[in-house]
Every structure is written in structure tokens, then in C-alpha cells.
Design an enzyme around this catalytic site. Structure first.
Site, PDB file in Angstrom:
ATOM      1  N   GLY A  45      30.428  38.977  25.852  1.00 46.01           N
ATOM      2  CA  GLY A  45      30.880  38.384  26.589  1.00 46.01           C
ATOM      3  C   GLY A  45      32.077  37.192  25.972  1.00 46.01           C
ATOM      4  N   GLY A  47      33.827  34.347  25.200  1.00 49.81           N
ATOM      5  CA  GLY A  47      33.120  32.261  25.025  1.00 49.81           C
ATOM      6  C   GLY A  47      31.612  32.400  24.883  1.00 49.81           C
ATOM      7  CG  HIS A  63      32.967  44.104  19.633  1.00 50.49           C
ATOM      8  ND1 HIS A  63      34.065  43.246  20.761  1.00 50.49           N
ATOM      9  CD2 HIS A  63      34.024  44.609  19.270  1.00 50.49           C
ATOM     10  CE1 HIS A  63      34.329  43.636  20.773  1.00 50.49           C
ATOM     11  NE2 HIS A  63      34.787  44.693  19.955  1.00 50.49           N
ATOM     12  CG  ASP A 106      37.635  47.200  21.398  1.00 52.91           C
ATOM     13  OD1 ASP A 106      37.283  46.456  20.953  1.00 52.91           O
ATOM     14  OD2 ASP A 106      38.776  47.766  21.833  1.00 52.91           O
TER      15      ASP A 106
END
Length: 138
Positions: A45, A47, A63, A106
Site C-alpha cells: 500500500g 506510504g 516492489h 509490477d
């Protein structure tokens, strides 16, 4: 209820590669990305950062490190092309170099999440950020 509101706010105005990333994750795992990984562990997610809680969370950590290596475009906003052929993600050959990198980042996280579905732990689905310990830098 508050969590649903937060997730809705996070989704407003999202385009570019985040939507493509979520689509890849769904194609590889069968799980809705925002719902299942949007606040997962310490690294999945926007932040979020911290010592990974499990192998699934480690996929997200790697990632984020992959995105840090990308220069020349915005990994979260700029769109790239890819296709889903024979149940495999194929990044578009005509993507500029930066977006090829983003697509490969991704693709790698989507595959990693699929390969680690067995480590997915519901207790980390909406994990409180204050419980995350500082992680090593990439």
C-alpha cells in the site's frame, strides 16, 4: 466502516500504472488488490514501510525497492502497456525504457504474491502502521 471510507479515498483519482498493477495482481492471485493488499502488513500500500511481517509483505517490500530504481517516469501514475497471454503477464515491447522497468516491477510483485498465497495471513490485512518496525533500506 472507517476502513472502507479510507480505502474509497485512496481509490479516488487513481489511474496509470497503479490500476495496471491491481489488474496484474488480480490476474495472478484472483484477489482484489486494494481490498486484500492495500493495507497488508508493513509494506503493501501507499506510504507504508517497515520490516516485512511475512513472505507476502516481503513481496511488497521488494516492489517498493524496485520502484526506487526507476528514473524518468512516475511509477504510480504513468501508464504502460502489457497483455495477459496464456495466463502470463507480458510487458509491452513498445513501452519506453522507464515504463518497461515499471511494468517488470509490477509483474514481479504480482507473481511473487501468487507464489506466496500460502503465507497470506488475514491478521495482516489491515495492519496498524505503528506496529511496524523500521526496515533496512533497499
Amino acid at each position: 466502516m472507517r476502513t472502507l471510507w479510507i480505502m474509497a479515498v485512496l481509490l479516488v483519482g487513481v489511474d496509470g500504472s497503479l490500476v495496471q498493477l491491481w489488474k496484474m495482481i488480480f490476474q495472478e492471485t484472483g484477489k482484489e488488490a486494494a481490498k486484500n493488499y492495500g493495507l497488508y502488513g508493513c509494506n503493501c500500500g501507499v506510504g507504508r514501510r517497515g520490516k516485512p511481517k511475512d513472505a507476502t509483505d516481503s513481496c511488497c517490500y521488494v516492489h517498493k525497492c524496485c520502484y526506487k530504481k526507476v528514473t524518468g517516469c512516475n511509477p504510480k501514475m504513468d501508464s504502460y502497456s502489457y497483455s495477459w497471454k496464456n495466463k502470463a503477464i507480458v510487458c509491452g515491447e513498445n513501452n519506453p525504457p522507464c515504463l518497461k522497468q515499471v511494468c517488470e516491477c509490477d509483474k514481479a510483485v504480482a507473481i511473487c504474491l501468487r507464489e506466496n498465497l500460502g503465507t497470506y495471513n488475514k491478521k495482516y490485512t489491515i495492519y496498524p502502521k505503528p506496529f511496524c518496525k523500521k526496515a533496512d533500506t533497499c
